[in-house]
Design an enzyme around this catalytic site. Sequence first.
Site, PDB file in Angstrom:
ATOM      1  N   ASP A 105      42.681  35.204  39.723  1.00  0.00           N
ATOM      2  CA  ASP A 105      42.084  36.093  38.735  1.00  0.00           C
ATOM      3  C   ASP A 105      43.242  36.803  38.016  1.00  0.00           C
ATOM      4  O   ASP A 105      44.413  36.695  38.393  1.00  0.00           O
ATOM      5  CB  ASP A 105      41.110  37.084  39.408  1.00  0.00           C
ATOM      6  CG  ASP A 105      40.130  37.668  38.406  1.00  0.00           C
ATOM      7  OD1 ASP A 105      39.071  38.163  38.823  1.00  0.00           O
ATOM      8  OD2 ASP A 105      40.417  37.611  37.189  1.00  0.00           O
TER       9      ASP A 105
HETATM   10  C1  GLC Z   1      38.920  39.319  34.634  1.00  0.00           C
HETATM   11  C2  GLC Z   1      37.752  38.945  35.541  1.00  0.00           C
HETATM   12  C3  GLC Z   1      37.477  37.479  35.571  1.00  0.00           C
HETATM   13  C4  GLC Z   1      37.796  36.881  34.223  1.00  0.00           C
HETATM   14  C5  GLC Z   1      39.305  36.976  34.020  1.00  0.00           C
HETATM   15  C6  GLC Z   1      39.727  36.476  32.640  1.00  0.00           C
HETATM   16  O1  GLC Z   1      39.661  40.337  35.212  1.00  0.00           O
HETATM   17  O2  GLC Z   1      37.797  39.405  36.888  1.00  0.00           O
HETATM   18  O3  GLC Z   1      36.093  37.320  35.919  1.00  0.00           O
HETATM   19  O4  GLC Z   1      37.390  35.515  34.177  1.00  0.00           O
HETATM   20  O5  GLC Z   1      39.789  38.274  34.242  1.00  0.00           O
HETATM   21  O6  GLC Z   1      39.229  37.310  31.644  1.00  0.00           O
END
Ligand code: GLC
Length: 705
Positions: A265
């Site tokens: 993430d």
């Molecule tokens: C965010 C979220 C994730 C998302 C990623 C890209 O922090 O936790 O669900 O896909 O970053 O935006």
Amino acid sequence: MSQDAELFIQQLLAQMTLQEKIGQLHQVSPGGDFDLNLLRTGQVGSLFNADGALTGQGFSKSSSAEQINHLQQQALSARLHIPLIFGRDVIHGFRTIFPIPLAQAASFNPELAEQAAAATAREASATGIRWTFAPMLDIARDPRWGRVAEGNGEDPYLGAQMAAALVRGYQGDDLSAPDRIVACAKHYVGYGTAEGGRDYEGGEVSEPTLRDVYLPPFQAAVQAGVGTLMSAFIDLNGIPATANHHLLTEILRGEWGFDGFVVSDWESIKELIAHGVAEDEAHAARLALHAGVDMDMVSAVYHRTLADSLAKGLLPIEEVDQAVLRILRIKQRAGLFDQPFTDPQREKQDLLRPEARQLAREFARQSIVLLKNQANLLPLQGIRRLLVTGPFLRARAELFGTWTPDGRGEDVTPLDEGLRQHTPRTTELWFADSTDMALHMAHHSDAILLLLGEHPVRSGENGNVSDLRLPPGQSEFLAALAELGKPIVLVIFAGRPLALEKEIPLANAVLYTWHPGIEGAAALAEILFGEAAPSGRLPITFPRRTGQVPIYYNHKNSGRPVGSSDLFITRYSDLLPRPLFPFGYGLTYTQFSYNDLRLSSSTLRKQLQVQCTLTNCGTRPGSEVVQLYLHDRVGSLTRPVRELKGFQRVTLQPGESQIVTFTLTEEQLAFTRSDGSHGAEPGWFDVWVAPDSSSGLHAEFRYEG
Ligand code: GLC
């Protein structure tokens, strides 16, 4: 994957320099100062454009096929011509925004979810996006958490059905088809256990509960062929998910045989330092790579530190090579080596197609849950003057919900307009934008349509609330209107269950519309006036008050279960012990009766059939979600009082009956024991065929083992 394809990526790997290998593990969200030379020298494996739509709030400039083709051209000019994969948070629609995932789960219609995901894939891929960071599969039992909006609710069986359907929808049977996109099961795993519903907090969960509650949707996604997973932010049982070898390698790859790749993430690798398990970036990178995270989302710690760690002999090159192969494998499966570019003409024909809007409207219809309908006030009939008021009266983009960076408010029929378009000519709509105007006009109205709820800004990442009541002022507004004695239809827009114990008694009818997406206004109007009938069921328990959380249907019985005669059974001295509305609950415009429950045998050896006669005993057509629940009376571990094991949507005409049959298998009796083994145990079981998790026809059978 074919032998030729596997040979191709092995041969490609053999040609790659260390810099090119590490480049594939590096995902960048290019800001204004992005150095294109990184692409020309093969130092980036994926791009995604997240600016402006961080944590799901707001919108960010959509990509275009032309822009993406240009960036792809730069990457292909590198020595080995390895294509980029372009990712994006395409969570419940791209330009055609579908209801939020929690609402989609309320439809109990995985087939519809599959169709919506396919329509979404067609739109996103038309702009060059070939990888979505969806579906979000986190089981959630605490509605204070903003991200309950993004998932499929509290139940592992419903979650698993939706997971497989969404992966099939996004990826199709041939992932290399240009109108399909690689799915990403996230956030692996246990993110919904964040303490207090506070995003980014840690969580503790036992291995049996992890395996039987939180993992099933992810396993279903892997069995459906999902191309990628995303590791969660969460510190789970003291080991952050992004550094958790047990989860990312032993279970995901060792037990499930997953051969795609895992992306972290946002900066979750670098955050291992803040978690306190990594001393510095290089240590964080080694922990994550060893655990099984193949691609680093934007923290750049793989990019900055892996070469040096390798030179110092701090990690084996094989860990880098296997990560590269997994990423190349998915790029190959997505057809990116053969078709790295997107036909710019597609954008003109594939976005906001009429059939996609129709699908969004059908999905909104099937997601709306009727919670109350006193004296069958709904569908509205014979209302001469209908007063419409409340903070959602002029809602437009607010209908989208969270995580809709490519949605556009101008695409939405505003709620007031949608109501106008679908209100019978015999009914005059009066709109009041202020509370005092509404009170004045109410006196002269025959009924009141009150549109309350929470703005999507309270949903999504870090959209957590400490208080599940309606936003300030709304409950008072309802109470003031209720003083006037006019029939009130209360409509709630929300990304989570709200605590409505005070509001429900004040309204004659209550519709829960969640954040219903681009066609929400029309769908609501059709249900209000009877062009369509509500058929949604709650995918998550509704508490009476915030203090009752966590509360969920598949709980353990305890030694002093609620409902026994003993004095010591209250759970709070100041509150009734049961939820306001149970999981699976929802009304329709007709009534259904359940009769004649039969089991094919009183003993289950490998499987048995459970059947029941469902009858529409009302005066209108309707759809019922018939649910199958199981309870293992005695186990080597305590067992949930009920577990959903099947559901079927059945539509019947007035007076029509249908025999509904479920097959219950030995595997469905199985659970994870404290020693980690998984299996069913001999003994007596309860089974229900029911309209929700708190009622239904009951029978029992014995499993002999
Ligand atoms: C965010 C979220 C994730 C998302 C990623 C890209 O922090 O936790 O669900 O896909 O970053 O935006």
